[in-house]
Design a protein around this motif. Structure first.
Motif, PDB file in Angstrom:
ATOM      1  N   ALA A 124     -27.819  43.816  31.225  1.00 38.95           N
ATOM      2  CA  ALA A 124     -27.617  44.107  32.499  1.00 38.95           C
ATOM      3  C   ALA A 124     -27.799  42.822  33.545  1.00 38.95           C
ATOM      4  CB  ALA A 124     -28.517  45.322  33.088  1.00 38.95           C
TER       5      ALA A 124
ATOM      6  N   ARG B 143     -25.707  57.353  41.606  1.00 37.37           N
ATOM      7  CA  ARG B 143     -25.750  58.393  40.631  1.00 37.37           C
ATOM      8  C   ARG B 143     -26.076  59.602  41.015  1.00 37.37           C
ATOM      9  NH1 ARG B 143     -28.412  54.089  36.892  1.00 37.37           N
ATOM     10  NH2 ARG B 143     -26.654  52.883  36.343  1.00 37.37           N
TER      11      ARG B 143
ATOM     12  N   THR C  81     -22.783  47.381  31.777  1.00 38.35           N
ATOM     13  CA  THR C  81     -23.897  48.416  31.262  1.00 38.35           C
ATOM     14  C   THR C  81     -23.609  49.766  31.962  1.00 38.35           C
ATOM     15  OG1 THR C  81     -25.738  47.729  32.919  1.00 38.35           O
ATOM     16  CG2 THR C  81     -25.957  47.244  30.501  1.00 38.35           C
ATOM     17  N   ASP C  82     -23.126  49.582  33.214  1.00 34.68           N
ATOM     18  CA  ASP C  82     -22.762  50.793  34.060  1.00 34.68           C
ATOM     19  C   ASP C  82     -21.127  50.812  33.953  1.00 34.68           C
ATOM     20  OD1 ASP C  82     -25.287  51.426  34.888  1.00 34.68           O
ATOM     21  OD2 ASP C  82     -25.078  50.600  36.820  1.00 34.68           O
TER      22      ASP C  82
ATOM     23  N   CYS D  44     -24.547  48.377  41.644  1.00 33.03           N
ATOM     24  CA  CYS D  44     -24.186  49.695  41.012  1.00 33.03           C
ATOM     25  C   CYS D  44     -23.870  50.803  41.825  1.00 33.03           C
ATOM     26  CB  CYS D  44     -25.451  50.070  40.237  1.00 33.03           C
ATOM     27  SG  CYS D  44     -27.116  50.546  41.138  1.00 33.03           S
ATOM     28  N   GLU D  45     -23.075  51.776  41.279  1.00 31.94           N
ATOM     29  CA  GLU D  45     -22.567  53.114  42.183  1.00 31.94           C
ATOM     30  C   GLU D  45     -23.845  54.022  42.054  1.00 31.94           C
ATOM     31  OE1 GLU D  45     -18.960  54.884  41.497  1.00 31.94           O
ATOM     32  OE2 GLU D  45     -18.289  53.285  40.172  1.00 31.94           O
TER      33      GLU D  45
ATOM     34  N   ASN E  30     -22.253  61.968  36.924  1.00 35.49           N
ATOM     35  CA  ASN E  30     -22.334  61.123  36.166  1.00 35.49           C
ATOM     36  C   ASN E  30     -22.243  61.677  34.853  1.00 35.49           C
ATOM     37  OD1 ASN E  30     -23.871  59.770  38.243  1.00 35.49           O
ATOM     38  ND2 ASN E  30     -22.923  57.729  36.938  1.00 35.49           N
TER      39      ASN E  30
ATOM     40  N   ASN F 285     -19.316  54.290  32.594  1.00 33.58           N
ATOM     41  CA  ASN F 285     -18.313  55.015  33.630  1.00 33.58           C
ATOM     42  C   ASN F 285     -16.962  55.161  33.389  1.00 33.58           C
ATOM     43  OD1 ASN F 285     -20.395  55.945  35.369  1.00 33.58           O
ATOM     44  ND2 ASN F 285     -20.321  54.003  36.625  1.00 33.58           N
TER      45      ASN F 285
ATOM     46  N   GLY G  55     -24.849  43.389  38.956  1.00 30.16           N
ATOM     47  CA  GLY G  55     -24.322  44.710  38.644  1.00 30.16           C
ATOM     48  C   GLY G  55     -25.520  45.662  39.241  1.00 30.16           C
ATOM     49  N   ASN G  56     -26.810  45.239  39.020  1.00 32.85           N
ATOM     50  CA  ASN G  56     -27.935  46.187  39.738  1.00 32.85           C
ATOM     51  C   ASN G  56     -27.707  46.173  41.255  1.00 32.85           C
ATOM     52  OD1 ASN G  56     -30.805  46.531  40.383  1.00 32.85           O
ATOM     53  ND2 ASN G  56     -30.494  47.585  38.502  1.00 32.85           N
TER      54      ASN G  56
ATOM     55  N   SER H 166     -30.489  50.960  42.437  1.00 33.87           N
ATOM     56  CA  SER H 166     -30.894  49.761  42.415  1.00 33.87           C
ATOM     57  C   SER H 166     -32.299  49.604  42.400  1.00 33.87           C
ATOM     58  CB  SER H 166     -29.746  48.854  43.179  1.00 33.87           C
ATOM     59  OG  SER H 166     -30.625  47.365  42.838  1.00 33.87           O
TER      60      SER H 166
END
Length: 169
Positions: A108, A119, A33-34, A116-117, A124, A38, A112-113, A159
């Motif tokens: 998700a 934002r 999802t991210d 996550c990078e 973004n 990206n 991943g949460n 997150s």
């Protein structure tokens, strides 16, 4: 947007070996999802994707030695619906339910949460957009577009599950 190398390891050890081999330019992939957004925006240009969705033991929630172990591939929906987590960790359920939409939560993952990078409204965006407004500190420019400063990037860690997991140890 395509990666030069795409791997689907079957074990954690195989995934770690691939990560070591491609240490300079890889991203983990699970729910996507991210990562995939990206990549579409050219914010992630890693040459290698290591898709960990085939590692079956990362997709479980279990109780072990007085702890609840949540695998990195468990979706946020699964966390919010798990009776054991609902009973013992309602704050984690609340956090998982606060992420995105039901469709996002079905894909998700907790891993991943957690990874996550950061934002930023300015970072973004598509590569075309970022090129038009000049690049920020996070992507090779010399100014934080959010603040106009030259010393620090002010993108935010987003997150929703990290705070309750820290509190719950």
């Amino acid at each position: 947007m395509g990666a030069q190398n795409y791997f689907t390891p079957k074990t954690v050890l195989e995934a770690l070996a691939l990560a070591e081999k491609h240490a300079e330019s890889f991203s983990w992939l699970a729910g996507g999802t991210d990562v995939m957004v990206n990549r579409q925006q050219e914010n992630n240009t890693q040459a290698c994707l290591i898709d960990i969705t085939q590692i079956s033991n990362l997709n479980t929630i279990s109780k072990k030695e007085g702890f609840i172990e949540i695998g990195a591939l468990v979706t946020l929906s699964a966390i919010s619906k798990n009776p054991m987590i609902q009973e013992h960790f309602p704050v984690l359920v609340q956090a998982a339910k606060s992420v995105g939409s039901p469709l996002i939560r079905n894909s998700a993952t907790i891993g991943g949460n957690l990874l996550c990078e950061n934002r930023c409204l300015f970072y973004n965006q598509s590569a075309f957009w970022r090129d038009a407004v000049n690049f920020c500190l996070k992507c090779g420019g010399d100014t934080c577009l959010a603040t106009g400063g030259k010393k620090a990037c002010f993108s935010q860690f987003v997150s929703d599950t990290v705070p309750p997991l820290i509190c719950l140890q």
